[in-house]
Scaffold this active site. Structure first.
Site, PDB file in Angstrom:
ATOM      1  CB  SER A  28       0.831 -14.322   5.748  1.00 12.03           C
ATOM      2  OG  SER A  28       1.491 -15.539   5.583  1.00 12.03           O
ATOM      3  CE1 TYR A  38       4.187 -12.401   2.222  1.00  7.50           C
ATOM      4  CE2 TYR A  38       4.048 -14.346   3.615  1.00  7.50           C
ATOM      5  CZ  TYR A  38       3.451 -13.424   2.784  1.00  7.50           C
ATOM      6  OH  TYR A  38       2.103 -13.520   2.528  1.00  7.50           O
ATOM      7  CE  LYS A  46       1.556  -9.830   3.446  1.00  6.72           C
ATOM      8  NZ  LYS A  46       0.457  -9.151   2.753  1.00  6.72           N
TER       9      LYS A  46
END
Ligand code: UFG
Length: 326
Positions: A116, A141, A145
């Site tokens: 991402s 988040y 990743k």
């Protein structure tokens, strides 16, 4: 090829599965259906299973013996990751390590990973960002990743294992045929949320922050059509098989739109008046994320077909109207 797809019943995964099917690949989807849907799997077989269930995962993979794995299953909401970090580290890091253990036990060579733009954090420059920019995630988040990218790097160095990590920017839109699209139980993404306001499912759209250092004060994102992103997965896999070179590639169009630009485009496409409320910033949001995708284009020959915000919104709008009738 035989391709094992985690999260293949979800939004992005299901578009890739449909494309893999159209291209004649054999697909097995492994999905716990926490956010995905059985009806979204248009090709291959679905096994309902969780990546936390190591035994089911290993047994399913051993029986199928795929040539490649595409890994979409993850928790994906930035703001939720700020509130529930452990859930994100478990779902996105621990579960991916479970998957990688199964992959290495079976000597599966090719792995395509959904990374991402959130790995970059809040880049200083407003312009397109290249893959070599530092990874300084500003929310859990993005951190999950970035961690898995490191794990993949280590694994690639340690054994005969090849991967491409695709760093997605803001994925939006729906299958142009109208068969599948985004169908989360709660709509948090900007375009979907705005369309649901147009449909009357929500009263208003909150614009999270108007004091960002951007031309109109709202956040800028690079919105990429889900079908163009799906195409990037197939090309990345072909590239991996042909060259054997692991790596990281950005997926975006190279230009951004502000939240207010998106609201304007949604009004134009739907003809509806979108009631907007200016509110505080949402936790974890970087001001601007725009991709430099020249590496993806150069190495895989990727040529986007739907680089048009209004087209993206039109496909999503058709899908939302169809869902509303269901
Ligand atoms: N926004 C609003 N109101 C809303 C929803 C969103 O103002 O109701 C704003 C957000 O603050 C943000 C922008 O619209 O500035 C886009 O927000 P989204 O929630 O649609 O998407 P994010 O940029 O937060 O995150 C998405 C994916 C991530 C991915 C990231 C990469 O969910 O998985 O894009 O750019 F990492």
């Amino acid at each position: 090829m035989k391709i094992f797809v985690t999260g293949g019943a979800g939004y992005i995964g299901s578009h890739v599965v449909a494309l893999l099917g159209r291209q004649g690949h054999n697909v097995l989807v492994y999905d716990n259906l926490s956010t995905g849907h059985e009806w979204a799997v248009l090709s291959g077989k679905l096994v309902r299973g969780d990546l936390g269930d190591k035994k089911l995962l290993a047994d399913t993979m051993r029986e199928y013996m795929p040539d490649a794995v595409m890994h979409f299953a993850a928790s994906i909401q930035v703001e939720e990751s700020v509130r529930e970090p452990l859930m994100y580290y478990r779902n996105n890091v621990i579960n991916t390590i479970n998957l990688l253990e199964a992959v290495t036990n079976l000597d599966i060579r090719y792995f395509i990973y959904s990374s991402s733009a959130a790995t970059y954090g809040a880049p200083d420059a407003a312009g397109p960002i290249g893959e070599d920019a530092p990874l300084e995630p500003i929310n859990p988040y993005g951190a999950t990743k970035a961690m898995i990218e490191k794990v993949l790097e280590g694994l690639g160095a340690a054994r005969d294992f090849r991967y491409i990590a695709l760093r997605y920017f803001n994925v939006a839109g729906a299958d142009p045929q109208g068969l599948i699209g985004q169908a989360y139980r709660e709509a948090t993404h900007l375009i979907t949320r705005a369309l649901k306001v147009a449909l009357g499912e929500y009263e208003m759209l909150s614009v999270f922050g108007t004091d960002y250092p951007t031309p109109d004060g709202t956040c800028i994102r690079d919105y990429i059509h889900v079908e163009d992103l799906a195409g990037a997965h197939l090309l990345a896999l072909m590239y991996l098989r042909q060259t054997g070179d692991s790596g990281v590639m950005n997926c975006g169009y190279g230009h951004g739109y502000s939240v207010l630009d998106v609201v304007k485009a949604v009004k134009k496409v739907t003809g509806a008046d979108i009631a907007v409320r200016m509110t505080d910033r949402r936790a974890g949001d970087p001001p601007s994320l725009v991709a430099d995708s020249s590496r993806l284009k150069r190495l895989t020959g990727w040529l986007p077909l739907y680089d048009d915000l209004e087209f993206i919104i039109e496909t999503a709008w058709k899908w939302e109207q169809k869902m509303a009738k269901r």
